[in-house]
Each structure stands twice: as C-alpha cells, then as structure tokens.
Scaffold this motif. Structure first.
Motif, PDB file in Angstrom:
ATOM      1  N   SER A  67      99.572  -2.636 -88.144  1.00  0.00           N
ATOM      2  CA  SER A  67      98.478  -2.782 -88.913  1.00  0.00           C
ATOM      3  C   SER A  67      98.470  -1.911 -90.149  1.00  0.00           C
ATOM      4  CB  SER A  67      97.226  -2.391 -88.108  1.00  0.00           C
ATOM      5  OG  SER A  67      97.024  -1.168 -87.719  1.00  0.00           O
ATOM      6  N   GLY A  68      97.358  -2.073 -91.231  1.00  0.00           N
ATOM      7  CA  GLY A  68      97.048  -1.229 -92.196  1.00  0.00           C
ATOM      8  C   GLY A  68      96.527   0.171 -91.569  1.00  0.00           C
ATOM      9  N   LEU A  72      98.524   3.864 -92.630  1.00  0.00           N
ATOM     10  CA  LEU A  72      97.899   4.943 -93.066  1.00  0.00           C
ATOM     11  C   LEU A  72      98.236   6.133 -92.078  1.00  0.00           C
ATOM     12  CD1 LEU A  72      94.599   3.585 -94.423  1.00  0.00           C
ATOM     13  CD2 LEU A  72      96.186   4.744 -95.769  1.00  0.00           C
ATOM     14  N   SER A  93      85.414   3.081 -98.889  1.00  0.00           N
ATOM     15  CA  SER A  93      86.554   2.361 -98.293  1.00  0.00           C
ATOM     16  C   SER A  93      86.210   1.803 -96.843  1.00  0.00           C
ATOM     17  CB  SER A  93      87.814   3.399 -98.216  1.00  0.00           C
ATOM     18  OG  SER A  93      88.935   2.381 -97.663  1.00  0.00           O
ATOM     19  N   TRP A  94      87.084   1.176 -96.328  1.00  0.00           N
ATOM     20  CA  TRP A  94      87.054   0.890 -94.798  1.00  0.00           C
ATOM     21  C   TRP A  94      87.251   2.275 -94.104  1.00  0.00           C
ATOM     22  CZ3 TRP A  94      84.816  -0.862 -90.920  1.00  0.00           C
ATOM     23  CH2 TRP A  94      85.453  -0.959 -89.803  1.00  0.00           C
ATOM     24  N   THR A  97      90.323   4.606 -93.799  1.00  0.00           N
ATOM     25  CA  THR A  97      91.159   5.659 -94.394  1.00  0.00           C
ATOM     26  C   THR A  97      91.038   6.959 -94.140  1.00  0.00           C
ATOM     27  OG1 THR A  97      90.709   3.958 -96.512  1.00  0.00           O
ATOM     28  CG2 THR A  97      91.203   6.184 -97.020  1.00  0.00           C
ATOM     29  N   ASP A 164      96.548   4.174-100.638  1.00  0.00           N
ATOM     30  CA  ASP A 164      95.986   3.023 -99.777  1.00  0.00           C
ATOM     31  C   ASP A 164      95.847   1.911-100.602  1.00  0.00           C
ATOM     32  OD1 ASP A 164      94.325   1.172 -98.322  1.00  0.00           O
ATOM     33  OD2 ASP A 164      93.408   2.717 -97.357  1.00  0.00           O
ATOM     34  N   GLN A 167      94.003  -3.090 -99.989  1.00  0.00           N
ATOM     35  CA  GLN A 167      93.300  -4.421-100.342  1.00  0.00           C
ATOM     36  C   GLN A 167      93.818  -4.684-101.817  1.00  0.00           C
ATOM     37  OE1 GLN A 167      89.259  -3.441-100.934  1.00  0.00           O
ATOM     38  NE2 GLN A 167      88.715  -2.901 -98.688  1.00  0.00           N
ATOM     39  N   ASN A 190      96.408  -7.803 -92.785  1.00  0.00           N
ATOM     40  CA  ASN A 190      95.526  -8.556 -91.607  1.00  0.00           C
ATOM     41  C   ASN A 190      95.165  -9.708 -91.869  1.00  0.00           C
ATOM     42  OD1 ASN A 190      92.893  -8.300 -92.872  1.00  0.00           O
ATOM     43  ND2 ASN A 190      92.647  -6.289 -92.110  1.00  0.00           N
ATOM     44  N   LYS A 193      93.319 -10.617 -95.599  1.00  0.00           N
ATOM     45  CA  LYS A 193      94.024  -9.931 -96.857  1.00  0.00           C
ATOM     46  C   LYS A 193      94.415 -11.080 -97.809  1.00  0.00           C
ATOM     47  CE  LYS A 193      93.164  -5.582 -96.194  1.00  0.00           C
ATOM     48  NZ  LYS A 193      91.782  -5.636 -95.390  1.00  0.00           N
ATOM     49  N   ALA A 201      99.118  -6.777 -89.083  1.00  0.00           N
ATOM     50  CA  ALA A 201     100.431  -6.337 -89.571  1.00  0.00           C
ATOM     51  C   ALA A 201     100.128  -5.375 -90.869  1.00  0.00           C
ATOM     52  CB  ALA A 201     101.158  -7.347 -90.006  1.00  0.00           C
TER      53      ALA A 201
HETATM   54  C1  LIG Z   1      91.241   0.056 -97.715  1.00  0.00           C
HETATM   55  C2  LIG Z   1      91.684  -0.381 -96.520  1.00  0.00           C
HETATM   56  N1  LIG Z   1      92.432   0.739 -95.812  1.00  0.00           N
HETATM   57  C3  LIG Z   1      92.830   0.238 -94.509  1.00  0.00           C
HETATM   58  C4  LIG Z   1      92.436  -0.770 -93.833  1.00  0.00           C
HETATM   59  C5  LIG Z   1      93.163  -0.823 -92.604  1.00  0.00           C
HETATM   60  O1  LIG Z   1      93.901  -2.134 -92.291  1.00  0.00           O
HETATM   61  P1  LIG Z   1      94.160  -2.944 -90.755  1.00  0.00           P
HETATM   62  O2  LIG Z   1      92.998  -3.769 -90.867  1.00  0.00           O
HETATM   63  O3  LIG Z   1      95.280  -3.762 -91.359  1.00  0.00           O
HETATM   64  O4  LIG Z   1      94.283  -1.985 -89.784  1.00  0.00           O
HETATM   65  C6  LIG Z   1      91.751  -1.905 -94.494  1.00  0.00           C
HETATM   66  C7  LIG Z   1      91.546  -3.128 -93.950  1.00  0.00           C
HETATM   67  O5  LIG Z   1      90.690  -3.654 -93.505  1.00  0.00           O
HETATM   68  C8  LIG Z   1      91.193  -1.446 -95.833  1.00  0.00           C
HETATM   69  O6  LIG Z   1      90.802  -2.625 -96.462  1.00  0.00           O
END
Ligand SMILES: Cc1ncc(COP(=O)(O)O)c(C=O)c1O
Length: 372
Positions: A67-68, A72, A93-94, A97, A164, A167, A190, A193, A201
């Motif tokens: 995943s993202g 990170l 951010s989400w 981060t 990061d 997005q 994900n 996206k 992923a």
């Molecule tokens: C800026 C940002 N960082 C990190 C993430 C985390 O990614 P994931 O949802 O694939 O774990 C996201 C996804 O939502 C994101 O938009």
C-alpha cells in the motif's frame, strides 16, 4: 414567473466498477495468468511492475509493496534515523503521511501550506533545527510541490527528501516526474488513485543502492533471506494479482489523466468567476487526483450539492496537526492551512464523467451562487 424545473442527476465522486466489457475481460485474463502460475505474492508481475515504474520515473530501483502506507513507512524506516529525530511535513495530507514518521519513533513537525495546498517552503525553512533530518513533502491533489525550492533547502541543511507522491502518479514539474525527486519516493495505487489497482498496492523508488537493499529486507519482516532477520519490520509485500492489474492499466493511464485534465478545463471555464479553482503555473502538469475548489461558503455549497445529487468530499479534515494523536507535535503557525481547510471542496472529476455530468455540477454551483 415560474422557473423551469431542473432535472436532477446523480453525479458520484467515484465509480470503481469496471463497466467496460473489453477492459473487464482484459483484467480477468491478467488474473487468470496469475492463477495459472500460482505465485500469488511477489510473483513475476511484481518484478515487471517495479521495472516499469522505475523506468518511467527515471529511478534505478523500485520496490513493490502492499500500500502507499507501507511505502511511506518503509521509506522512512530505510533512512535509519534515530528515535526523536524530526521530519518536517505538510499540515494537509491523509494522516498516513504523518503516521509513517511517528510509527518509526520519529517526530513529525508540521509546516504551513500555500494557496496551492502544498507545503510552503518558507514555513519549512523556519522549522529546521539541529534535530531535523528530512523533509516529507506531499504532492497534494496531484500537483507537484515547489521541489526546486525544497531541494535547495534540503541541500543547504543536509536533509533527505522523502517524496509522498501517493496522489500524483505521472504529475510533472517541467520535465521532472513525481517519483523522481529526493532520496526516496512513494506511490499509492489504491483503488481511488488515478493509477489504481483493484485493491491495495504501493511502490517505493530510489536511486540509492543501500536504501534499496534496506527496503527489500524491510518489506518482508526485515529478512535478508528465508531465515535471517536483520531488523524488526512488518510484512509489506505486494499481491501479484494487484501487480498484474496495474500492468494492464499502465498503458491506459495517460488517457485517464488527459480526460481528468479535460474535465478540469471544463470546470475552470465555468467556475473561475465564482470560486477559487486549481491553478497550474508555468511548467506544472497536474493530474487532478482531485479537482479542489475553494470558497468561504464551502459548507453551505457542499450541502446544496448533496441535495442536488452531487457527491463531494473534503480532503483531508482535520488537518494532521489537529488530529488528537498529533496534538503535542511541533508545528508552524499554520494560519494558511487553518484558513484553507475551511474552504476546500473536492467536486467529482473522475475520468468516467461525461461532459453532461460536469456541466450539471457546474450549473448547480452557478445556481447556488445566484440563488442562495
Ligand atoms: C497523500 C497520501 N499519502 C499516503 C496515502 C496512503 O496510501 P494507501 O491508502 O495506499 O495506504 C494516501 C492514500 O490515501 C495519500 O493520499
């Protein structure tokens, strides 16, 4: 005078179904190949995807992860910083981060943002102290940050940059692509996206061989072979099915981005007089993960659009430094972030929308400002 009844439509923020029969059978065929070879985790498609994304971003190495968030977490971990070291990141951010910093035992320090919703380099510079080790900018909404300025600050103070780019797949600043900046870069693929798997992923990219070796070990419980664990970590390996789907979708990603950019221009034309619309400066190539407008009347507008069948989102409230878990973390004044988080609204801009959907959303917004 009796006003003409406006026909209500439903405009979803996203539609993750694969409605196109040709696309669906293409993805099913890719899945079938995976079921035939049977290497369901880290199978050959993962390696192929790593190779393709490294090449696309001009990087030496890519590491496919789950995943993202994994990307990170592992990127920060691979830098091998000491507990209490500080990493400066954005306020907007989400929360994944900031979590990537904190779960590694490091201190997130929150900088303010500019009107482009990206981290403000002036604010970053003001937060640097002897504990600062890295800057973690986020290309929010699919717009690359002011990387030249951030790179200059990082170089002057000997800091690493962790990008990061979750997005911002394929977003550009001049000739440079998201995923090519700094020591290590992270993507999320994900399903929401622009370049999306059919589940979770992510991908980490770097040019540094030592960081790459670390990432490969850390991705699977810190192991260097089937037996030996050199560092405590988690399981962040990538599913082969997701890699197979991503490989099929990679060839269509430019078309998706072109459509999103077209939708952005349709909105720009109709809305720029009424609200703040996203702006692309010279050399920027934004991918519009979200099309985020701004208005002081955001909450009223959001309610009105919902009544009209238009789904919208506020991304991402609360600000990360305002999350209960980060209440005690250092931050800048963040006056701009506080102002902007009360104004932002993401309106539907996914590539499946037709011109009629976009016009309907724009008409609803025009009607709101005329009548309310
Ligand atoms: C800026 C940002 N960082 C990190 C993430 C985390 O990614 P994931 O949802 O694939 O774990 C996201 C996804 O939502 C994101 O938009």
């Amino acid at each position: 005078m009796v006003q003409a009844e406006v026909t209500k439509m439903k405009v979803p923020f996203l539609d993750l179904r694969v409605a196109d029969a040709v696309q669906r059978s293409d993805l099913l065929a890719a899945a079938e190949r995976v079921f035939c070879h049977g290497r369901l985790v880290m199978g050959p498609e993962v390696g192929e995807l790593e190779e393709q994304l490294a090449k696309r971003c001009g990087r030496k190495f890519a590491v496919g992860v789950g995943s993202g968030t994994d990307a990170l977490f592992l990127a920060v971990k691979a830098l091998g910083l000491d507990e209490g070291d500080e990493i400066i990141t954005t306020s907007l951010s989400w929360v994944a981060t900031a979590n990537a910093i904190a779960v590694n035992g490091l201190m997130p320090v929150f900088a303010d943002i500019g009107d482009d919703l990206n981290i403000d380099p002036v604010s970053v510079a003001g937060l640097i102290n002897e504990r600062t080790r890295a800057i973690l900018p986020v290309h929010f909404t699919g717009k690359v940050c002011a990387m030249d300025r951030l790179e200059a600050i990082a170089e002057e103070h000997g800091l690493a940059i962790i990008e990061d780019a979750c997005q911002a797949f394929d977003a550009r600043l001049g000739k440079r692509r998201a995923g090519s900046f700094g020591m290590v870069s992270c993507f999320s693929m994900n399903p929401m996206k622009v370049f999306a798997a059919a589940g979770e992923a992510g991908m980490v990219l770097t040019d540094d061989e030592e960081v790459y070796r670390q990432l490969v070990a850390l991705r699977y419980n810190g192991t260097v072979n089937r037996e030996v664990c050199i560092e405590a970590s988690l399981n962040g390996r990538q599913d082969t099915l997701q890699a197979a789907i991503l490989l099929r979708r990679l060839s269509g990603v430019e078309q998706i981005i072109a459509k999103r950019r077209q939708i952005a221009r349709w909105y720009d034309e109709q809305l720029a007089q009424l609200v703040e619309v996203p702006r692309e400066e010279e050399g920027q190539f934004d991918i519009y993960y979200t099309y985020t407008i701004r208005t002081p009347r955001r909450d009223e507008l959001k309610n009105y659009l919902e009544e009209q069948g238009v789904e919208t989102k506020i991304q991402h409230a609360p600000l990360m430094p305002d999350q209960p878990v980060y209440a005690d973390c250092p931050r800048a004044e963040i006056a701009n972030a506080r102002r902007l988080i009360g104004q932002v609204l993401c309106i539907p801009a996914n590539e499946k929308l037709e011109r009629a959907d976009v016009d309907y959303v724009a008409e609803c917004i025009k009607r709101f400002f005329k009548e309310k």
